[in-house]
Enzyme design. Structure first.
Site, PDB file in Angstrom:
ATOM      1  N   GLY A  12      46.354  45.987  35.334  1.00  0.00           N
ATOM      2  CA  GLY A  12      45.382  45.372  34.444  1.00  0.00           C
ATOM      3  C   GLY A  12      44.633  46.432  33.671  1.00  0.00           C
ATOM      4  N   CYS A  13      43.504  46.075  33.133  1.00  0.00           N
ATOM      5  CA  CYS A  13      42.692  46.990  32.337  1.00  0.00           C
ATOM      6  C   CYS A  13      42.460  48.294  33.097  1.00  0.00           C
ATOM      7  CB  CYS A  13      41.363  46.327  31.996  1.00  0.00           C
ATOM      8  SG  CYS A  13      40.243  47.386  31.082  1.00  0.00           S
ATOM      9  N   PHE A  14      42.754  49.400  32.455  1.00  0.00           N
ATOM     10  CA  PHE A  14      42.675  50.688  33.148  1.00  0.00           C
ATOM     11  C   PHE A  14      41.259  51.119  33.502  1.00  0.00           C
ATOM     12  CE2 PHE A  14      44.217  52.661  28.827  1.00  0.00           C
ATOM     13  CZ  PHE A  14      43.046  52.312  28.167  1.00  0.00           C
ATOM     14  N   TRP A  15      40.237  50.589  32.833  1.00  0.00           N
ATOM     15  CA  TRP A  15      38.863  51.006  33.116  1.00  0.00           C
ATOM     16  C   TRP A  15      38.465  50.697  34.558  1.00  0.00           C
ATOM     17  CZ3 TRP A  15      36.783  47.843  28.438  1.00  0.00           C
ATOM     18  CH2 TRP A  15      37.131  48.483  27.236  1.00  0.00           C
ATOM     19  N   HIS A 155      38.277  44.178  38.221  1.00  0.00           N
ATOM     20  CA  HIS A 155      38.706  44.810  39.473  1.00  0.00           C
ATOM     21  C   HIS A 155      37.558  44.884  40.465  1.00  0.00           C
ATOM     22  CE1 HIS A 155      41.659  46.202  36.499  1.00  0.00           C
ATOM     23  NE2 HIS A 155      42.483  46.034  37.508  1.00  0.00           N
TER      24      HIS A 155
END
Length: 164
Positions: A12-15, A155
């Site tokens: 998912g979103c890497f942040w 996350h």
């Protein structure tokens, strides 16, 4: 530093992935970037087929590839195809980019353990893809949630206890 290893994952979103992994025992550095796609020098606006991934530099005397994967499966939903939270598309797929057959075998083993645990409602759909090249994302994406603590993330630790 010569003993350090690298692991490459996408979930998912890497942040959000970076933010949680950066503080894990044995993790020495994290970078967000693009991996597994078609174009050279991908950017946030142009990364066809690439996943938003992270490069994790770790000390194998303090943690292992297996422990990294265990945590990976606890902080994102590995049972959704091309989706995490509000993010939809292949950029947000769950993937492990193995660098050798040993990592691939470990990944298969951990996936089997996660599936057998029945903690998730569905089966793991995480892809196993051979590592090719990791392209570091633009500076504004590095350490994003440190700079913008109220920024978007999907996350979080879903299970307190490890799978392994």
């Amino acid at each position: 530093m010569s003993n350090y290893k690298k692991a490459y994952i996408a979930g998912g979103c890497f942040w959000g992935m970076e933010d949680l992994f950066r503080v894990r025992p044995g993790v020495k550095d994290t970078e967000v970037g693009y991996i597994g796609g078609q174009n050279e020098h991908p950017t946030y606006r142009n990364h066809p087929g690439h996943a938003e991934g992270i490069e994790i530099t770790y000390d194998p005397d303090e943690t292992s590839f297996r422990q990294i994967l265990d945590y990976f499966f606890r902080i994102h939903n590995p049972t959704t195809v091309d989706r995490q939270g509000n993010d939809i598309g292949s950029s947000y797929r769950s993937a492990i980019f193995f660098q050798n057959e040993e990592e691939k075998a470990e990944a298969v083993d951990v996936i089997n353990i996660v599936n057998a645990s029945n903690k998730w409602d569905g089966k793991v759909v995480t892809t196993l893809e051979p590592y090719t090249k990791f392209w570091t994302a633009e500076p504004e994406h590095q350490d994003y949630l440190l700079r913008k603590p109220d920024g978007y993330t999907c996350h979080f630790e879903r299970f307190d206890q490890p799978f392994i």
